[in-house]
Design an enzyme around this catalytic site. Sequence first.
Site, mmCIF file in Angstrom:
data_model
loop_
_atom_site.group_PDB
_atom_site.id
_atom_site.type_symbol
_atom_site.label_atom_id
_atom_site.label_comp_id
_atom_site.label_asym_id
_atom_site.label_seq_id
_atom_site.Cartn_x
_atom_site.Cartn_y
_atom_site.Cartn_z
ATOM 1 N N LYS A 43 3.348 9.141 7.146
ATOM 2 C CA LYS A 43 3.789 10.307 7.930
ATOM 3 C C LYS A 43 3.478 10.113 9.412
ATOM 4 O O LYS A 43 4.308 10.394 10.263
ATOM 5 C CB LYS A 43 3.085 11.599 7.458
ATOM 6 C CG LYS A 43 3.360 11.979 6.012
ATOM 7 C CD LYS A 43 2.763 13.339 5.677
ATOM 8 C CE LYS A 43 1.252 13.419 5.769
ATOM 9 N NZ LYS A 43 0.518 12.632 4.771
ATOM 10 N N ARG A 84 -5.698 -0.821 5.692
ATOM 11 C CA ARG A 84 -5.988 -0.114 6.949
ATOM 12 C C ARG A 84 -7.478 -0.258 7.300
ATOM 13 O O ARG A 84 -7.826 -0.508 8.442
ATOM 14 C CB ARG A 84 -5.613 1.366 6.766
ATOM 15 C CG ARG A 84 -5.738 2.214 7.991
ATOM 16 C CD ARG A 84 -4.763 3.372 7.955
ATOM 17 N NE ARG A 84 -5.383 4.634 7.571
ATOM 18 C CZ ARG A 84 -4.720 5.774 7.378
ATOM 19 N NH1 ARG A 84 -3.417 5.799 7.483
ATOM 20 N NH2 ARG A 84 -5.344 6.870 7.058
#
Length: 201
Positions: free
Chosen positions: A13, A127
């Site tokens: 997102k 990440r």
Amino acid sequence: MRLVLLGPPGAGKGTQSARLKEKYHIPQLSTGDMLRAAVKAATPAGLAAKAIMDRGSLVPDETVVGIVADRIAAPDAKGGFILDGFPRTVRQAEALAEMLGAMNLDLDAVIELKVDEAALLARIAARVEETQASGGTVRADDTPKAFKTRLEASRAETAPGADFYAKKAILKTVDGMAPVDAVAAAIGQLLDGAARKVRRA
Ligand code: AMP
């Protein structure tokens, strides 16, 4: 253009919102970013939210709704905005509809990024590794335990939020597993359709 991007944590997102911000010149309103800023500034809302965020649970609706109400009334959001990470519950979706209704406004599109959970766990692990390798600070809620709680919160509360928009027939879904450019292209196609509809109305 007033948009909502939905999807579980790690669905992309933030990445897609940042692109949409450039394309449409409208602000990206991320409740996660706003809450992290409140934590950093040690505001009362931030202090109350910190422990909840660190364990990966959802901050109470009233807190988040208050922050968003202030933000969408700001001058830079007059021409539109991208909501990233809000609404996350049915109550928040209802509150957003009330806020916009009071301003005589409506959403142009709600887009849900669909991804599978195993892929999300791999993304979040990547990440963390990238952040560590570059000497950055790993988010407290990116630990495997907190991330699992975030996924559970997403399943329990965010998914019914998507149903809210599906019932209103404004929910569009995009395959969030595709490469970033392909996801952006799919969103672009949906939004060009929404923009044409707005122009015809
Ligand atoms: P995010 O950056 O969107 O992953 O959000 C990080 C954390 O902020 C979440 O795990 C929640 O603790 C909190 N948060 C962000 N947006 C919301 C929201 N709309 N409702 C409740 N909590 C939120």
